[in-house]
Design an enzyme around this catalytic site. Structure first.
Site, PDB file in Angstrom:
ATOM      1  N   VAL A  94       4.444   2.593   0.041  1.00 57.72           N
ATOM      2  CA  VAL A  94       5.134   1.480   0.704  1.00 57.72           C
ATOM      3  C   VAL A  94       6.546   1.277   0.164  1.00 57.72           C
ATOM      4  O   VAL A  94       7.245   0.359   0.590  1.00 57.72           O
ATOM      5  CB  VAL A  94       4.304   0.178   0.599  1.00 57.72           C
ATOM      6  CG1 VAL A  94       3.012   0.311   1.383  1.00 57.72           C
ATOM      7  CG2 VAL A  94       4.006  -0.183  -0.854  1.00 57.72           C
ATOM      8  N   HIS A 110       1.199   3.022   5.845  1.00 58.89           N
ATOM      9  CA  HIS A 110       0.642   1.823   5.210  1.00 58.89           C
ATOM     10  C   HIS A 110       1.642   0.674   5.115  1.00 58.89           C
ATOM     11  O   HIS A 110       1.422  -0.280   4.377  1.00 58.89           O
ATOM     12  CB  HIS A 110       0.103   2.164   3.806  1.00 58.89           C
ATOM     13  CG  HIS A 110      -1.135   2.999   3.840  1.00 58.89           C
ATOM     14  ND1 HIS A 110      -1.535   3.781   2.774  1.00 58.89           N
ATOM     15  CD2 HIS A 110      -2.071   3.173   4.805  1.00 58.89           C
ATOM     16  CE1 HIS A 110      -2.664   4.401   3.085  1.00 58.89           C
ATOM     17  NE2 HIS A 110      -2.995   4.053   4.314  1.00 58.89           N
TER      18      HIS A 110
END
Length: 247
Positions: A94, A110
């Site tokens: 991320v 994600h």
């Protein structure tokens, strides 16, 4: 009918191991809030509903930590591949280290720490970089802002797009992931039989079929691999028939 393999296409599937070498801790070995709370408390819709202030604090800390980290040799080597290849990076991470290294086509399955989004169905997204999200800070539709992260129990993003990229790649590199988080881990099954398939990690319980395992740090092995692929590209015109792949 299967789509044809693109001989000049490399797809990279990256995980937390590549970011760990830049100082971003993984879930298992992290300190601070990672150590004080379970994933159910800070990385699930139920945790958000129960105590959003804790979830916001947790991700505010992570966001700042990611912003202070720097791309390592593996990130930089993957970006350099774009001088000769079409490169698609599919990342479970991320952070934005791939982008800051220079990679231009990065798919975050994600979510992204440096973005926030509203909690309505519209899911309006905002780039916030390293700024914190505060309780009471609202989206333009009047809903509380939350991290733009895919939590456990939520749908992974861009899964079919990622699968299509892997299915048309001549080279598939998996780096820094043990392929234990699904459904993202299932993406490797889309790799074609004739594609060159390599997995780089410190450890691997079960190697995906057809992959070659290279044990070690991403920052050491990935630059070595990328240098070889760049040299292969430079020599391709000398041996034009060697680059043919069956679909």
């Amino acid at each position: 009918m299967k789509a044809e393999i693109q001989t000049n296409k490399i797809v990279v599937l990256s995980g937390s191991g590549i970011s760990a070498e830049s100082g971003i801790p993984t879930f298992r070995d992290a300190n601070g809030l990672w150590h004080n709370y379970s994933w159910e408390a800070v990385a699930s819709p139920s945790g958000w509903q129960a105590h959003p202030e804790v979830v916001l604090e947790f991700y505010n800390e992570r966001r700042l930590q990611a912003a202070e980290a720097q791309p390592n040799a593996a990130h930089l080597a993957l970006a350099e591949l774009e001088s000769a290849y079409e490169v698609v990076v599919i990342t479970q991470n991320v952070d934005d280290l791939h982008e800051r290294a220079g990679s231009s086509n990065v798919i975050h399955v994600h979510g992204q720490l440096n973005h926030a989004r509203g909690t309505s169905e519209a899911r309006r997204r905002y780039r916030i970089d390293a700024a914190p999200i505060q309780l009471g800070q609202l989206c333009e539709d009047g809903t509380q802002l939350r991290p733009d992260i895919v939590w456990f129990g939520e749908d992974v993003e861009y899964l079919e797009e990622s699968r299509r990229h892997i299915a048309t790649a001549a080279k598939v590199l998996v780096v820094g992931t043990s392929l234990t988080v699904f459904p993202a881990a299932s993406l490797v099954r889309a790799a074609r039989g004739r594609a060159e398939k390599i997995l780089v990690a410190l450890a691997m319980d079960k190697l995906p079929y057809g992959f070659r395992f290279m044990r070690g740090k991403a920052s050491s092995i990935v630059p070595f691999l990328c240098q070889g692929w760049l040299a292969e590209h430079q020599n391709r015109n000398l041996y034009p028939d060697s680059d043919k792949h069956a679909s």
